[in-house]
Design an enzyme around this catalytic site. Sequence first.
Site, short mmCIF file in Angstrom:
data_model
loop_
_atom_site.label_atom_id
_atom_site.label_comp_id
_atom_site.label_asym_id
_atom_site.label_seq_id
_atom_site.Cartn_x
_atom_site.Cartn_y
_atom_site.Cartn_z
N TRP A 102 12.17 -56.86 -15.35
CA TRP A 102 11.30 -55.74 -15.72
C TRP A 102 11.29 -55.52 -17.21
O TRP A 102 10.26 -55.17 -17.79
CB TRP A 102 11.67 -54.49 -14.93
CG TRP A 102 11.59 -54.78 -13.46
CD1 TRP A 102 12.63 -54.81 -12.58
CD2 TRP A 102 10.42 -55.15 -12.71
NE1 TRP A 102 12.18 -55.17 -11.33
CE2 TRP A 102 10.84 -55.38 -11.37
CE3 TRP A 102 9.07 -55.30 -13.03
CZ2 TRP A 102 9.94 -55.76 -10.37
CZ3 TRP A 102 8.18 -55.67 -12.03
CH2 TRP A 102 8.62 -55.90 -10.72
N ASP A 169 13.06 -47.28 -19.51
CA ASP A 169 12.55 -47.46 -18.16
C ASP A 169 13.70 -47.12 -17.20
O ASP A 169 14.65 -47.88 -17.08
CB ASP A 169 12.09 -48.91 -17.98
CG ASP A 169 11.67 -49.23 -16.54
OD1 ASP A 169 11.73 -48.33 -15.68
OD2 ASP A 169 11.28 -50.39 -16.30
N LYS A 193 11.62 -45.06 -5.92
CA LYS A 193 13.03 -45.28 -5.60
C LYS A 193 13.73 -43.92 -5.44
O LYS A 193 13.90 -43.44 -4.33
CB LYS A 193 13.70 -46.16 -6.64
CG LYS A 193 13.08 -47.56 -6.70
CD LYS A 193 12.99 -48.04 -8.09
CE LYS A 193 12.20 -49.28 -8.38
NZ LYS A 193 11.93 -50.29 -7.43
#
Length: 356
Positions: A102, A169, A193
């Site tokens: 990511w 992030d 999440k």
Amino acid sequence: MKKYNFSAGPAILPYEVLQKASEAVLNFNGSGLSLIEISHRSKEFVAVIEEARTLALELLGLKNQGYQALFMQGDASMEFLRVPYNLLKINGKASYLDTGTWASGAIKQAKIFGNTEIIASSKDENYSYIPKNYSVSADSDYFHCTSNNTVYGTQMHEFPKLNVPLVCDMSSDIFSRVLDFSKFDLIYAGAQKNAGTSGVSLIVVKENILGKTGRAIPSILDYKEHILRESMYNTPAVFAVYTSLLTLKWIKEKGGITVLEKQNNAKAELLYNEIDNNPLFVGKAKKEDRSKMNVTFALKDKSLTERFDNLWQNAGISGLNGHRTVGDYRASIYNAMSLEGVQVLVDVMREFTRTV
Ligand code: PMP
């Protein structure tokens, strides 16, 4: 039977959240209308998004400190793009830490906008650790890092002290542990999440870092525009925002991040102890950088894969496979996963070792 869901995302949500979200789809707050059929401009929905924005800041300890919380479509991948659009100056420079899939995705997007330097990377060892002792140039427009690497199971336990804006992030560990969130200038997280379901990302941004790039930004990508329109520039993902509100309320009712962090520590300890003491398994991430949200591990003898897979699947466990690019196993033990759920997995691992 409800399964033990160890998926990485979309992921386990508290049962109360699922229940209330499903009730609202049929009849929102006794209004005789569904949550997903009322106007986003109705006072009922405006109240939802306002409460969610305020609660997000409250849980992070960032209320009245110059931050704004936004719920926007595009999920975390959109922020890979929106961050450089809003922060990387024309002829400026951005600094990124490369800690996995990511982080690399974010770097790829930033490169489209300008000079993007990778100040450190753990690619050399298949992203099994977090680089340390790097320095960020003082002339960078911002430094970007990924607090928790969902695919590789590593997590940053320290964040650098900087004189440039710190962007993070936090998709896979937001609301899971206490941090001094005021050190961060921009935090973003795909909600699916620890903060709800897919369809929105939560962005928490310090207003004074915006508006400095010198470039025209299309409104839909402009954080300032979204702040001005109170996170209602366009039609928000109403169901996802409501699910986030329910999840944030659940976090608050549980006692906030402090209480959840203790539970998360206990869950991670239980599982890592088993991985370290069970002769058939091995952990994949360097110990000091292990994630308390995504626990990655492997069978030492791959020929046992089918037997182990049958055992955990028959025990009502779901979503234990590693990310498709790396294989092996990954137990995602987000806030909503109970200690009892982790114990079921540990019992299966022990049973496997006894009977193999
Ligand atoms: N960042 C991290 C840390 C992630 O784990 C993910 C997805 N699992 C993303 C970004 C991409 O998120 P999305 O699919 O919401 O765009």
